[in-house]
Design an enzyme around this catalytic site. Sequence first.
Site, short mmCIF file in Angstrom:
data_model
loop_
_atom_site.label_atom_id
_atom_site.label_comp_id
_atom_site.label_asym_id
_atom_site.label_seq_id
_atom_site.Cartn_x
_atom_site.Cartn_y
_atom_site.Cartn_z
N ASP A 86 -14.59 -34.00 -14.81
CA ASP A 86 -15.34 -33.42 -15.70
C ASP A 86 -16.77 -33.86 -16.15
OD1 ASP A 86 -13.33 -31.67 -15.44
OD2 ASP A 86 -12.69 -31.64 -17.32
N HIS B 222 -13.28 -38.14 -15.69
CA HIS B 222 -14.71 -37.87 -16.00
C HIS B 222 -15.95 -38.80 -15.04
CE1 HIS B 222 -12.21 -36.64 -19.39
NE2 HIS B 222 -13.36 -35.51 -19.43
ZN LIG Z 1 -15.74 -31.51 -20.61
#
Ligand SMILES: [Zn+2]
Length: 202
Positions: A33, A172
């Site tokens: 993400d 991430h």
């Molecule tokens: Zn996010």
Amino acid sequence: MRFFRPLLLAKLFYPDAVFRIRTSEKILYLTFDDGPDPGSTPLILEILEQKNAKAVFFCNGKAAEAYPALVGTIRKQGHMVGNHCYDHLNGWRTSNDRYCNEVDRASVFTSDRIFRPPYGRMKQQQYRLLRRKYKIFMWDLMSYDYDRNFGAQRTLNAVKSKMRPGSVIVFHDKPSSSSFLMLRDFLEFSAARGYRFDIPAF
Ligand SMILES: [Zn+2]
């Protein structure tokens, strides 16, 4: 307290969302993400390529607009690009109109099929509106790779111990993430146990 699995309430609130993909095979669904980021996404892509792993990148629309070549590289290497809103809005604090507009705005640069809400937070009405257009993609396992207090080793231990067939795992691809430090180890560990890393068929 850290919740590695989504709360039951989230599954009740978003009943059609994907949390885990039903399969009896040893398949994991890695997701990254908040990118793309020129300082971190290429490193993640390199590790994935070396280990023959595919992933979904839930890109920030604003960053995807700024770095279209990076989005192109993600796709070229066989990964999937997902929509993560234009500027990482928290649905709970945003009007329905603005929220949905910002997701649609991001779709031009990311995906018009698959969406992950930032923080996993949408109001009911936002969810109802967005699910008509997008497959809403939540997660089965949060890695906490973004949490500096948690650290790479604990992130690694957590995902190793909690992964299961069909798990959708959140990492991430941003500079502060510890995923760079533990991803290679995690992929090797999982592969040695018979797991492969695929993208969902949507
Ligand atoms: Zn996010």
